[in-house]
Structure formats: structure tokens, C-alpha cells
Design an enzyme around this catalytic site. Structure first.
Site, PDB file in Angstrom:
ATOM      1  N   HIS A 365       2.731  -2.916 -13.029  1.00 39.25           N
ATOM      2  CA  HIS A 365       1.681  -3.825 -12.549  1.00 39.25           C
ATOM      3  C   HIS A 365       0.385  -3.743 -13.326  1.00 39.25           C
ATOM      4  O   HIS A 365      -0.613  -4.328 -12.913  1.00 39.25           O
ATOM      5  CB  HIS A 365       1.370  -3.558 -11.076  1.00 39.25           C
ATOM      6  CG  HIS A 365       2.512  -3.822 -10.170  1.00 39.25           C
ATOM      7  ND1 HIS A 365       2.691  -5.016  -9.504  1.00 39.25           N
ATOM      8  CD2 HIS A 365       3.561  -3.055  -9.826  1.00 39.25           C
ATOM      9  CE1 HIS A 365       3.785  -4.968  -8.782  1.00 39.25           C
ATOM     10  NE2 HIS A 365       4.347  -3.777  -8.954  1.00 39.25           N
ATOM     11  N   ARG A 556      -9.514  -6.744  -5.083  1.00 33.30           N
ATOM     12  CA  ARG A 556     -10.098  -5.431  -5.240  1.00 33.30           C
ATOM     13  C   ARG A 556     -11.256  -5.506  -6.243  1.00 33.30           C
ATOM     14  O   ARG A 556     -11.230  -6.299  -7.177  1.00 33.30           O
ATOM     15  CB  ARG A 556      -8.998  -4.546  -5.816  1.00 33.30           C
ATOM     16  CG  ARG A 556      -9.194  -3.095  -5.703  1.00 33.30           C
ATOM     17  CD  ARG A 556      -8.283  -2.395  -6.680  1.00 33.30           C
ATOM     18  NE  ARG A 556      -6.863  -2.604  -6.410  1.00 33.30           N
ATOM     19  CZ  ARG A 556      -6.209  -2.014  -5.430  1.00 33.30           C
ATOM     20  NH1 ARG A 556      -6.843  -1.212  -4.611  1.00 33.30           N
ATOM     21  NH2 ARG A 556      -4.916  -2.203  -5.267  1.00 33.30           N
ATOM     22  N   LYS A 670      -2.168 -18.067  -3.857  1.00 30.41           N
ATOM     23  CA  LYS A 670      -2.457 -18.446  -2.460  1.00 30.41           C
ATOM     24  C   LYS A 670      -3.544 -19.529  -2.425  1.00 30.41           C
ATOM     25  O   LYS A 670      -3.450 -20.501  -1.673  1.00 30.41           O
ATOM     26  CB  LYS A 670      -2.930 -17.219  -1.662  1.00 30.41           C
ATOM     27  CG  LYS A 670      -1.872 -16.138  -1.559  1.00 30.41           C
ATOM     28  CD  LYS A 670      -2.475 -14.784  -1.145  1.00 30.41           C
ATOM     29  CE  LYS A 670      -1.495 -13.676  -1.493  1.00 30.41           C
ATOM     30  NZ  LYS A 670      -2.128 -12.336  -1.538  1.00 30.41           N
TER      31      LYS A 670
HETATM   32  C1  GFP Z   1      -1.951  -5.347  -9.114  1.00 29.33           C
HETATM   33  C2  GFP Z   1      -2.333  -6.105 -10.354  1.00 29.33           C
HETATM   34  C3  GFP Z   1      -2.342  -7.616 -10.084  1.00 29.33           C
HETATM   35  C4  GFP Z   1      -0.976  -8.023  -9.544  1.00 29.33           C
HETATM   36  C5  GFP Z   1      -0.591  -7.160  -8.353  1.00 29.33           C
HETATM   37  C6  GFP Z   1       0.829  -7.422  -7.901  1.00 29.33           C
HETATM   38  O1  GFP Z   1      -2.883  -5.677  -8.122  1.00 29.33           O
HETATM   39  O2  GFP Z   1      -2.625  -8.324 -11.246  1.00 29.33           O
HETATM   40  O3  GFP Z   1      -1.006  -9.364  -9.152  1.00 29.33           O
HETATM   41  O4  GFP Z   1      -0.665  -5.760  -8.679  1.00 29.33           O
HETATM   42  O5  GFP Z   1       1.700  -7.362  -8.993  1.00 29.33           O
HETATM   43  F1  GFP Z   1      -3.576  -5.723 -10.774  1.00 29.33           F
HETATM   44  P1  GFP Z   1      -3.905  -4.706  -7.413  1.00 29.33           P
HETATM   45  O6  GFP Z   1      -3.047  -3.792  -6.549  1.00 29.33           O
HETATM   46  O7  GFP Z   1      -4.623  -3.968  -8.477  1.00 29.33           O
HETATM   47  O8  GFP Z   1      -4.776  -5.570  -6.595  1.00 29.33           O
END
Ligand code: GFP
Length: 824
Positions: A365, A556, A670
Site C-alpha cells: 500500500h 489521514r 467515494k
Molecule cells: C493507504 C494508502 C492509500 C490507499 C489505501 C488502501 O492508505 O493510498 O488507498 O492504503 O490501499 F496510502 P492509508 O491507510 O495510509 O490511509
């Protein structure tokens, strides 16, 4: 069929419990039964909380019946199953989602009405289940909803943390479990022993060893049923809580040592007390590794016990089990499977490795190097000595392979090794995850590409890198949060089928040219904005103008996500308003800038950003020169429930991470689905969204990922003044430093990051950001055109459903098939 006693008696009893989905009296009966028996209350002393609890328990009964049918059906059929391991599960509230999925919302509304309660009020009694803080945890929640809806045999596994430690703005713990939680079922009969520390004895002439001593505790299961939409299939989210092996030390108690008699019990329970936020910054704390191991070991023991009931040889395990690791947090489960197979089941090492590497798949991620988990080797060895031995063997075999392919390339071996050299050494979990998995995926096309060209460049030679773009569930993120838009879609399409086949909404794209439809669409947006305005007024005492442009940046807090760019843009706007004549002010578009999100407790710069937002809001929102031209809102305690009110009300979706840093983003999906226009950089899933909605319906800005390195290099090595990089931003900084928003000097460390290296290119993208905002303002002046683009955005989002993502996983990674429970 397994029965005990008289089968007919069982059958009749189960049937007697069935409630028809339209049977209002039947539903009322079950609610009242919980009021009078489970809660031991009566009509005379039932408050809203009690009514919520009884209603929730009644809905839970419905879910559990389906849950039972699903599990027994799947036990009988023994299909291949997917197990989704995620340390975060940001579920939000359950009641509304559950009655919608059961197609019983109207029935429950009427039944509670007849019992003297307003269903909407009862919904508000529910606390959010907040096992997570951001996109990662919410993604898991969307995925399990889709797994159930697509009838895929799958379970989620997580940790039942009591308190989320995000700290957010107030550093207040979030004790979401301090009321009884009706949605979880404690399974005191499902528990597994977990060992920490101890010693390892090799068994001569074998690869086996005996791990003993140390501390032991129990992991106890709590089950959360997850209903699919318009199907009987109900998935399970199994959460583990730590418990002492012996609850109470009677010897210490009898000897008068009362503290010691409960010590072991509270020690064990502390393991799952706190939730560490996933924050793209690993901390290397022993307690976190303990949590991870407890969760992984318990999940594996549970999965293997289920497999063993089939009486099949171990080498067939990959035909029945696939484990998807949501980020590296569950990586230790690769080693745990090896340990169980080798040490306990006496499977030879090579056979065990062959099995293991067909079971695991890993989703990454983030490409931020500082986010990659690596454990200090001494800490790891102390806590999990046997696992470290197994890792050494895995690494040795892996590096031998590398050495064969790249003879003499010692530097490459050093880079690729699972063990990072240094003092201390580290165990690199991402490397272990890649070496132990048969597939590795990123979460948007650009991100998956970057994984292979940046952080995992060396490991790329291994095949199995792929992409699965994230998605969000349209049940929660449209049907539940925006019921009027959902109704408009259903009415226009003539069926509800789009809720399980989101592509169908593209049929509505031509409605952008239908004036009547545009009117209806716009009315809904205005109503959603009014609902948010009411909440802001009642909760924060703030009035906002529903005719202003609601811009929304909800995620975040992180430097790479660049809430700063948005905030500095607001200050720039404020300065512009201050300078304008009354005549000029009339031409300025009205903005309501909404921020929400959490910052990690130790993330100093992120907290400064919140502080500045809040202080800017204080000044701007009360400045008579500003009037209603600008409002700034920071919503505290961001949660899924807050998002459900914000998202349908947004006009603009602010997605402005530095190109190449945001893996995907999901609020972009969303917000888009609810008609907000994308104001974004060419990053993460924005790229695919812009492609689908059409670039002329979005506002793209900023440097491209391919150019970021060069700009960064130049910021550091050919430094130019801020004034040169962006005169507008320099003026903004001057205003901050002059104390316009109070505490001038406090923000120095934040501003310095941008004066100096500006690693995230805030100054380099500021001009482009302002230009894009101007286009937003121009378009706003033409409401018909705006609504057209809004419609074209919403109905082009058909690919960004988690149903599509999960189907992609099922087809290209998991190789599993739907196994729907027969309707009757
Ligand atoms: C992380 C990544 C995001 C992604 C999510 C889900 O999110 O870009 O969309 O994982 O894959 F940074 P956060 O947990 O950091 O918000």
C-alpha cells in the site's frame, strides 16, 4: 447433515425463529423479546440506547441464522477459501448497513416506529467500530462486504483492540468497546495457545526443532457476521483477543500476594489493548510485533484446523486455502506456517516451502521507504527465536538463487537480502512477504508500476507482480450514505441491480444533457449539503452557506497527502479577499473548505498542520471582511460515520498528493461516486478516475510522477528561494510568520520543510494548484455546466466498486469461485 437429538424438533424450532422480511409485527416481536429478556427491561424504562441495543440484537439474530447456514454450507462443500488478513478493519456502524443488506430497512423502520422510537435516532446510538485509522482499514471493510456480496467463500481475520491509540487531535483514546457491542459474538470455545520468547532445541538429523519455555497466552475468537447484499451469504470477521492461559493465580492469592495473582492476566490482556495506527511510518515496538504474531499464529492455527477436518495431505493445502496479506503486518504468518508444518507436522523443509509459497499473496500500500516494516533483529530473535532461524534458512536459499542469477553481484545480494546489515541488523518484512508470496500487487496502476521501478526494483525479477486497483462498496458509499441519489438511480434505471453491478450506472451518463434530471440531481446535492450544514451547526456551532463550493479533503494527515497545499491555498484566498474592494469581492466564488482526518500521535509536522488549519479557521470564519466568502472547517474525531455525512455533500474532491506518493486513495472514489469533481494530481487512482470520467470533467494539476525526482533534486542541490519557486506561497508564509493566525513562530518547523528541501514539492505545485482552483471557480459560475460534469463524474465511476476489485483478486490471484447458499 449433522444433527443431535430429534431432527424434526430442531427443524421446527429453527423455522419458528424465521421472520419474514416484510413482517413488521414479527420483527417487533423479536425486538421486544430482547427488551424484556436479554436486557431485562420494559416499555416503561426503555431509552433510546436500550431500544438500539434490542433492535441490533434482533438484526443480529437474522444475521446469525444466515451465518450458520453459510458456514455449514461451506463446511459441507469445502470450496477453496480466501482468508483476508488485515490488522485494521475500519467497519463503522453496522445497523443501517445490515438492514439494507437484508432488505429489511422499511420493516425495521416501521416496527421501531410502532414501538415508539425513530429508527434514525436509534442508528445514532451506535458507536463506530474503529479498528483502524485510514484507507488501509477501510479498504478491508469494503472488501469483506464485497466478498460476502459476491458469494465468495472467505473470512477476514483481525485483532480485537480495545482502544485506538491514534491520539488524533485531542490524544483521547477511543474506547469504542466500552458499551456492550451487540455485533460481536465471543467464542470462548475457539482459542489457541500463543508462545513468546523461550528457547529452541534442534532435533538432530532433521530440519525440525522444539520451541519451548517463554510465556504463553491464549488468543480467543470474537466473530462479527458480515452480511452480503441481496444474498444469504454471510461472511465472518474473526477478531482475536489475548487472554491469560490461567486467569488467576490461586497460589499467589492464597499467599496474600493479590497483585501477583492478577498480574499474568492483565499482562496478557495488554497485548491486544491498543491499536497501533498504520501510519506509513513503522515504529519497531515489541508490543506491535507481539500483536502481529498473536493474530497471525491464531489465524493460521484456525485455518489449519479447518483444513485438517478434510483429512487431506498437506500438499493439497493450496487447493483449499489462499491467504491475502493486507500490507506487511501479517508477514510473520508465512514463517508461522513453515514452523507448524516443519516442527509440528513433520513436513520436510522443501515440501513445506513449496506449500507455503502457493498459499500467500501480498498487497503493498505504499512506496514510501520509511513506511516499510523492519524489525531490529535482537528484538525479533528474543521474541520469536524459532522464527528467526526459519527466516535465516529462507534467506539463505533465496540469496543462493540470486547469486546464481547474478554471479558476483554482492551489492545486489546485500540489497535483496531479507536481513539488512548494520548495527543492529533488521528483518525486512516486505522482502520476506515478496519472497514468500506467489503474487504481489499494488493498489492502482501507477502505484503497481512504481513498485517495480522503485522500492522493489531488485526483487522485480521474480514474477508475480500485478495490479489490482482499489474499490469501495457502493452499498455503504452510495445506497446508505446518499439514499436519495440511490433512489434517483434506481428509479431512472428501473431496477436496483446496479448495486451489485455498478457498471450499469454508466447508462445514466446521457442524463447529463437532460435538464430535468440535472435539476433532480442538483436538488439532492443541495439537500445533502444542508444536512451537513445542520451537523456543523449543531456539533461545532458553525454556520456555512450551502450555496458555497464545498471542497473536501478527508484522509489521514500526512505530508505527502499535502493538506498543506490546500491550506496555503485557503490563506492565499483569504489574503486576496482582504485586499479586494467590495466590488471585487462580489466576483469571488464562495468556498467552504472542509478537512477531516487523523494524525499519528508522534507525527509532529502533521499535528502542526492541524493546528494551523484550526487557527486559520478561527480568524477567517470571524473576519467581517470575509463575510460568507470563505469558511474553513476541521472536523474532529474523523470516523466512517462522519465520512457518510461529508461525502454526499461535497462539490469538490481534493486529492493532491505529490505525484508518485499516494498508492491509490479511496476517498477519491467515494467522493466521485457522489458527484464531487476531482481536483487532483496525476497520482494513485486519480489517474484511472480521470481517464474514466474524462479529463475535461476533472481539474488536474501539479508535476507528473516522472518529473518529481528531478524537481526534488533541484530543490535540494540548486536551491532557489521560495520567492523564486512561488511568489504566492512566499506571501502566504509571510502572513503566517507575521502572526496573522496567531503563534507565528510555532509553525517554523513546518514552513522550514518547504523553505529548505521541499521534498513533497508544495512550492513547486502551488501555482498550478491555484490555477486549477481558478478553473473550479469559473465553472461554478455556470451551475448547469457544473452539474453536467458532476453527473459525468458520478456515473463514470462504475469501475471503482470493491466488487470489481474483489472479483479481480478472485480471478487473477485467489482462483476461487462463488459458492452461494441456496435461497431455500
Ligand atoms: C493507504 C494508502 C492509500 C490507499 C489505501 C488502501 O492508505 O493510498 O488507498 O492504503 O490501499 F496510502 P492509508 O491507510 O495510509 O490511509
Amino acid at each position: 447433515e449433522w444433527t443431535v437429538g430429534d431432527a424434526q424438533t430442531w427443524k421446527t424450532a429453527i423455522e419458528a425463529e424465521q421472520v419474514d422480511k416484510d413482517d413488521v409485527q414479527g420483527v417487533a416481536n423479536t425486538v421486544v423479546r430482547h427488551v424484556t429478556t436479554t436486557l431485562a427491561r420494559q416499555a416503561g424504562n426503555l431509552d433510546e440506547l436500550g431500544a438500539y441495543q434490542a433492535t441490533a440484537l434482533s438484526v443480529r439474530d437474522q444475521l446469525l441464522k444466515r451465518w450458520n447456514e453459510t458456514t455449514s454450507y461451506h463446511t459441507k462443500n469445502a470450496p477453496k477459501r480466501v482468508y483476508y488478513l488485515s490488522i485494521e478493519w475500519l467497519m463503522g456502524r453496522t445497523l443501517d448497513n445490515a438492514v439494507l443488506n437484508l432488505d429489511m430497512r422499511n420493516t425495521y423502520e416501521s416496527a421501531t416506529q410502532k414501538l415508539g422510537f425513530n429508527f434514525e435516532d436509534l442508528l445514532n446510538e451506535e458507536r463506530d467500530a474503529a479498528l483502524g485509522n485510514g484507507g488501509l482499514g477501510r479498504l478491508a471493510a469494503c472488501y469483506i462486504d464485497s466478498m460476502a456480496t459476491l458469494n465468495l467463500p472467505g473470512w477476514g481475520y483481525g485483532l480485537r483492540q480495545l482502544i485506538s491509540s491514534t491520539g488524533e487531535q485531542l490524544e483521547a483514546p477511543d474506547p469504542w468497546l466500552d458499551r456492550e457491542n451487540p455485533w460481536e459474538i465471543p467464542r470462548l470455545d475457539v482459542s489457541y495457545p500463543i508462545r513468546f520468547y523461550g528457547r529452541v532445541e534442534a532435533i538432530p538429523n532433521s530440519s525440525r526443532a522444539i520451541w519451548s519455555g517463554g510465556n504463553e497466552c491464549l488468543a480467543v475468537a470474537y466473530d462479527v457476521p458480515i452480511p452480503g447484499f441481496a444474498t444469504k451469504n454471510t461472511a465472518n470477521l474473526r477478531l482475536w483477543a489475548a487472554r491469560p492461559i490461567q486467569g488467576f493465580d490461586l497460589n499467589s492469592f492464597n499467599a496474600g500476594n493479590y497483585e501477583a495473582s492478577v498480574a499474568s492476566s492483565s499482562d496478557a490482556e495488554n497485548i491486544t489493548r491498543v491499536l497501533y495506527p498504520n501510519d506509513n511510518m513503522y515504529a519497531g515496538k515489541e508490543l506491535r510485533l507481539k500483536q502481529q504474531y498473536l493474530w497471525c499464529s491464531a489465524s493460521l492455527q484456525d485455518i489449519l484446523r479447518r483444513y485438517q477436518k478434510l483429512n487431506l495431505p498437506w500438499d493439497q493445502l493450496p487447493d483449499y486455502v489462499v491467504i491475502q496479506m493486507n500490507d506487511t503486518h501479517p508477514t510473520i504468518s508465512i514463517v508461522e506456517l513453515m514452523r507448524i508444518l516443519i516442527d509440528e507436522e513433520e513436513v520436510p523443509y522443501d515440501v513445506a516451502w513449496g506449500i507455503t509459497t502457493k498459499v500467500f499473496a501480498y498487497t503493498n500500500h505504499t512506496v514510501l521507504p520509511e513506511a516499510l516494516e523492519k524489525w531490529p533483529l535482537p528484538l525479533f530473535e528474543n521474541l520469536l527465536p524459532r522464527h528467526l532461524q526459519i527466516i535465516y534458512t529462507i534467506n539463505m536459499n533465496f540469496l543462493n538463487e540470486v547469486a546464481k542469477r547474478f554471479p558476483g553481484d554482492m551489492d545486489r545480494i546485500r540489497r535483496m537480502s531479507i536481513i539488512e546489515e548494520g548495527t543492529p541488523k533488521f528483518v525486512r518484512m516486505a522482502h520476506l512477504a515478496i519472497v514468500g508470496s506467489f503474487k504481489v500487487n499494488g493498489v492502482a496502476a501507477l502505484h503497481s508500476q512504481l513498485l517495480q521501478s522503485t522500492i522493489f526494483r531488485d526483487l522485480k525479477g521474480r514474477d508475480g507482480f500485478t495490479n489490482v486497483t482499489n474499490g469501495v462498496t457502493p452499498r455503504r458509499w452510495l445506497l446508505q450514505c446518499n439514499p436519495r441519489l440511490a433512489q434517483l438511480i434506481t428509479d431512472t434505471l428501473g431496477s436496483e441491480h446496479w448495486l451489485v453491478n455498478l457498471k450499469q450506472i454508466s447508462q445514466l451518463l446521457p442524463m447529463a444533457d437532460n435538464a430535468e434530471f440535472r435539476h433532480a440531481f442538483r436538488e439532492i446535492k443541495i439537500e445533502n449539503k444542508a444536512r451537513l450544514a445542520d451537523v456543523l451547526h449543531s456539533e461545532l456551532g458553525l454556520s456555512v452557506d450551502v450555496d458555497s463550493i464545498f471542497t473536501c479533503q478527508i484522509k489521514r494527515l500526512h505530508e505527502y497527502k499535502r493538506q498543506t497545499l490546500n491550506l496555503f491555498g485557503i490563506i492565499h484566498r483569504y489574503l486576496r479577499i482582504k485586499k479586494a474592494t467590495p466590488q471585487e469581492r462580489k466576483k469571488i466564488a464562495k468556498h467552504t473548505a472542509i478537512f477531516a482526518g487523523k494524525a499519528a500521535p508522534g507525527y509532529y509536522i502533521a499535528k502542526l498542520v492541524i493546528r494551523l488549519i484550526v487557527n486559520v479557521a478561527k480568524i477567517v470564519n470571524h473576519d467581517p471582511d470575509v463575510g460568507d466568502l470563505l469558511r474553513v472547517v476541521f472536523i474532529p474525531d474523523y470516523s466512517v460515520s462522519v465520512a457518510e455525512v461529508l461525502i454526499p455533500a461535497a462539490d469538490v474532491s481534493v486529492q493532491i498528493s505529490t505525484a508518485g506518493t499516494e498508492a491509490s486513495g479511496t476517498s477519491n472514489m467515494k467522493l466521485g461516486l457522489n458527484g464531487a469533481l476531482l481536483l487532483g494530481t496525476v497520482d494513485g487512482a486519480n489517474v484511472e478516475i480521470a481517464e474514466d470520467v474524462g479529463e475535461d470533467n476533472a481539474f488536474l494539476l501539479g508535476h507528473l510522477a516522472a518529473d518529481v525526482e528531478a524537481v526534488r533534486y533541484s530543490n535540494s542541490y540548486n536551491p532557489t528561494s521560495l520567492e523564486e519557486r512561488s511568489p504566492e506561497l512566499a506571501a502566504v508564509f509571510k502572513a503566517i510568520e507575521a502572526g496573522t493566525f496567531g503563534d507565528g513562530h510555532v509553525y517554523e518547523p513546518l514552513l522550514k520543510t518547504i523553505y529548505d528541501h521541499d521534498y513533497y514539492l508544495v512550492s513547486n505545485d502551488f501555482g498550478s494548484y491555484l490555477a486549477a482552483e481558478n478553473l473550479v471557480d469559473e465553472l461554478w459560475a455556470d451551475q448547469e455546466e457544473w452539474t453536467k460534469k458532476s453527473i459525468r463524474t458520478a456515473f463514470a465511476m462504475g469501475s471503482f466498486t470493491s466488487d470489481r476489485s474483489v472479483q479481480d483478486y478472485a480471478d487473477s490471484i485467489w482462483s476461487i469461485e462463488p459458492d452461494p447458499v441456496p435461497e431455500n
